[in-house]
Design a protein around this motif. Structure first.
Motif, PDB file in Angstrom:
ATOM      1  N   SER A   1       0.922  -1.178   0.020  1.00 47.74           N
ATOM      2  CA  SER A   1       0.205  -0.321   0.115  1.00 47.74           C
ATOM      3  C   SER A   1       0.886   1.523   0.094  1.00 47.74           C
ATOM      4  N   THR A   2       1.348   1.537  -1.381  1.00 49.05           N
ATOM      5  CA  THR A   2       2.079   2.923  -1.552  1.00 49.05           C
ATOM      6  C   THR A   2       1.435   3.137  -2.732  1.00 49.05           C
ATOM      7  N   LEU A   3       2.159   5.272  -2.699  1.00 51.69           N
ATOM      8  CA  LEU A   3       1.544   5.811  -3.249  1.00 51.69           C
ATOM      9  C   LEU A   3       1.876   5.375  -5.049  1.00 51.69           C
ATOM     10  N   GLN A   4       3.425   4.464  -5.217  1.00 50.69           N
ATOM     11  CA  GLN A   4       3.900   4.684  -6.825  1.00 50.69           C
ATOM     12  C   GLN A   4       2.637   3.264  -7.048  1.00 50.69           C
ATOM     13  N   ASN A   5       2.243   2.298  -6.158  1.00 50.89           N
ATOM     14  CA  ASN A   5       0.964   1.188  -6.152  1.00 50.89           C
ATOM     15  C   ASN A   5      -0.020   1.329  -6.651  1.00 50.89           C
ATOM     16  N   VAL A   6      -0.443   3.215  -7.068  1.00 51.62           N
ATOM     17  CA  VAL A   6      -1.586   3.147  -6.616  1.00 51.62           C
ATOM     18  C   VAL A   6      -1.786   3.494  -8.411  1.00 51.62           C
ATOM     19  N   GLN A   7      -3.132   3.021  -8.888  1.00 54.97           N
ATOM     20  CA  GLN A   7      -3.423   3.185 -10.498  1.00 54.97           C
ATOM     21  C   GLN A   7      -4.779   4.455 -10.486  1.00 54.97           C
ATOM     22  N   PRO A   8      -4.337   4.946 -11.758  1.00 52.43           N
ATOM     23  CA  PRO A   8      -3.773   3.800 -13.149  1.00 52.43           C
ATOM     24  C   PRO A   8      -2.390   4.388 -13.428  1.00 52.43           C
ATOM     25  N   PHE A   9      -1.515   2.929 -13.834  1.00 49.95           N
ATOM     26  CA  PHE A   9      -0.545   3.507 -13.957  1.00 49.95           C
ATOM     27  C   PHE A   9       0.099   3.907 -15.603  1.00 49.95           C
ATOM     28  N   CYS A  10       1.166   4.970 -15.487  1.00 50.87           N
ATOM     29  CA  CYS A  10       0.924   5.744 -16.494  1.00 50.87           C
ATOM     30  C   CYS A  10       2.805   5.782 -17.316  1.00 50.87           C
ATOM     31  N   VAL A  11       2.314   5.493 -18.772  1.00 51.11           N
ATOM     32  CA  VAL A  11       3.693   5.105 -19.434  1.00 51.11           C
ATOM     33  C   VAL A  11       4.350   6.042 -20.602  1.00 51.11           C
ATOM     34  N   THR A  12       4.532   6.360 -21.166  1.00 51.41           N
ATOM     35  CA  THR A  12       5.384   7.339 -21.914  1.00 51.41           C
ATOM     36  C   THR A  12       5.786   5.932 -23.076  1.00 51.41           C
ATOM     37  N   PHE A  13       5.670   5.451 -24.255  1.00 47.75           N
ATOM     38  CA  PHE A  13       6.400   4.774 -25.035  1.00 47.75           C
ATOM     39  C   PHE A  13       6.204   5.481 -26.307  1.00 47.75           C
ATOM     40  N   ALA A  14       7.660   4.894 -27.406  1.00 49.58           N
ATOM     41  CA  ALA A  14       7.344   4.855 -28.972  1.00 49.58           C
ATOM     42  C   ALA A  14       6.108   6.299 -28.965  1.00 49.58           C
ATOM     43  N   ARG A  15       6.238   7.507 -28.167  1.00 51.10           N
ATOM     44  CA  ARG A  15       5.203   9.524 -28.354  1.00 51.10           C
ATOM     45  C   ARG A  15       3.914   8.111 -28.044  1.00 51.10           C
ATOM     46  N   LYS A  16       3.666   7.473 -27.169  1.00 46.89           N
ATOM     47  CA  LYS A  16       2.117   6.949 -27.027  1.00 46.89           C
ATOM     48  C   LYS A  16       2.379   7.564 -25.470  1.00 46.89           C
ATOM     49  N   THR A  17       1.272   7.807 -24.797  1.00 44.14           N
ATOM     50  CA  THR A  17       0.811   7.735 -23.370  1.00 44.14           C
ATOM     51  C   THR A  17      -0.164   6.466 -23.589  1.00 44.14           C
TER      52      THR A  17
END
Length: 459
Positions: free
Chosen positions: A80-96
């Motif tokens: 139960s930490t902030l990094q595990n709160v969702q939504p989980f977001c990333v950027t890859f190949a000019r897409k988010t």
């Protein structure tokens, strides 16, 4: 547990997500988050706490756009930490991309090790991040192909919302463990773990996202893909959605939860007809089964304990100390009403036994003459690997003790569990489509035990 809400094609989508998450707060109390597409990129905000604590008007104004997803978290895999709160977001190949997941993967450990060997770097301890890494791995082949290939590799329970720039995708495991519903609102579309969120938002329920389906919603509307073989996959809807998880005003797996819980009470009376002064539930979890038992028996339904509604659901507090404290704060007996009475107490389940023991102790101290305790499901003897927080056999009182031993531990006059047949009768035509592994030990798919220290306890 965990709750998902998605909106496509509706102005101020994040505000709809906010209210939808409010409706699903019972599915997770540890954290909440919203990710939206503002026309150029995905923005996100998430934090630990309840929906009302995490968001305010200013924050929602900074999440513009007509496409958004939201999540309320209840931890099974990942702390139960902030990094595990969702939504989980990333950027890859000019897409988010932003991902929200309800469920639990059973081969996450193996897949994570494989991906790390290939050079993937993980930011969290969630199994949900494994899904994102697999999607990204194949993303250059197209979004639907990437999700299809990811679904071919992951095993377990997953209802997922994925936002990829201006495209909203929902996909669900072929066993259908966790619910996910589709609806229409103001010319746009909505997705949610439970239909009670639709009722609040004014969404017209259309159907469930089918087990094994990939549902893509873009400017052309929704389109479905089915990446698995056409041979029918045996379904394994989580029976605990009906017993405990879902709100009684929801349709789950196209069946009304309120009706099922009353059926549980009816069948309890058929199997164990008792006489006493009155029927009383442990609110709120036992209320609807108690109503069914009272109507079948003709005995009055009374509320012998009063719930403090400002205390969260004790079952989903991950710390034992927090759980014990919440039990004491949550329910208080009406002493003058209970004193000298023979009472029939009904609850939905008996997991570890400590919560029920404390509650029953309070009734005894209030002066109950006799206590009969009826449970509206069979004994929980096996761990769940698909999203319920009782993952070790040693935590389940019925795994180590007989019904008579548990009765003595609780210090009551009668203890009765609903039979497996009584449970299945309560869900009608779903009887062959539900997962019963926590009662029988017959898991619908193979579980990766390579990282489990308690494997010998469940074999």
């Amino acid at each position: 547990m965990c709750g998902l809400v998605g909106i496509y094609g509706v102005p101020e989508a994040s505000k709809y997500i906010y209210f939808g998450l409010y409706s699903l707060q019972h599915r997770g109390q540890e954290g909440a988050g919203i990710a939206c597409f503002d026309g150029k990129k995905i923005r996100e905000y998430k934090n630990l706490g309840l929906v009302s604590e995490v968001f305010n008007e200013k924050i929602l104004q900074e999440l513009p756009g007509e496409i958004a997803i939201g999540h309320v978290r209840y931890s099974t895999t990942g702390s139960s930490t902030l990094q595990n709160v969702q939504p989980f977001c990333v950027t890859f190949a000019r897409k988010t991309l932003a991902l929200a997941h309800n469920g639990n993967l059973v081969n996450a450990h193996t897949l994570r090790c494989e991906l790390e060997e290939e050079g993937h770097i993980f930011q969290t301890t969630m199994d949900s991040e494994v899904i994102m890494h697999l999607v990204v791995k194949y993303l250059r082949e197209g979004l639907v192909t990437a999700i299809s290939k990811a679904m071919q590799r992951i095993k377990g329970a997953y209802s997922v919302l994925l936002l990829c720039d201006n495209v909203l995708v929902a996909f669900r495991d072929p066993w259908g463990f966790r619910p996910l519903a589709l609806g229409m609102i103001n010319g746009g579309y909505a997705l949610a773990s439970e239909t009670c969120a639709f009722d609040l938002l004014g969404v017209e329920y259309l159907r469930d996202v089918a087990p094994g389906e990939i549902l893509v919603i873009d400017e052309n509307g929704p389109k479905s893909y089915f990446p698995f073989e056409k041979e029918p996959q045996p379904l394994a809807h989580c029976i605990f959605e009906f017993i405990y998880f879902a709100r009684p005003d929801s349709l789950i797996f196209q069946k009304n939860v309120y009706t099922v819980r009353k059926n549980l009470g009816f069948n309890l009376y058929k199997e164990c007809p008792l006489s006493g002064a009155f029927i009383m539930p442990f609110p709120d979890s036992g209320t609807y089964a108690a109503l069914g038992y009272a109507q079948a028996s003709g005995l009055p339904l009374e509320f012998g304990v009063i719930r403090n509604h400002y205390i969260g659901r004790t079952f989903i507090q991950p710390s034992e100390k927090l759980r014990d404290l919440s039990v004491k704060m949550k329910l208080n007996p009406v002493k003058d009403f209970i004193r000298g009475k023979e009472v029939i107490v009904i609850d939905d389940s008996l997991v570890r036994g400590t919560t029920s023991k404390n509650r029953i102790k309070s009734i005894k101290l209030a002066g109950a003459k006799k206590i009969h305790f009826l449970i509206s499901c069979p004994p929980l003897r096996y761990p769940c690997f698909f999203g319920i927080d009782f993952p070790q056999a040693k935590e389940l009182i019925a795994a180590k003790h007989s019904v008579e031993e548990i009765r003595k531990f609780l210090d009551i006059d009668t203890l009765y569990y609903l039979s497996l047949e009584g449970l299945l009768d309560s869900v009608g035509d779903l009887r062959d489509k539900v997962c019963l592994a926590c009662f029988t030990g017959n898991y619908p798919l193979e579980v990766d035990f390579s990282f489990r220290k308690d494997i010998t306890e469940i074999k």
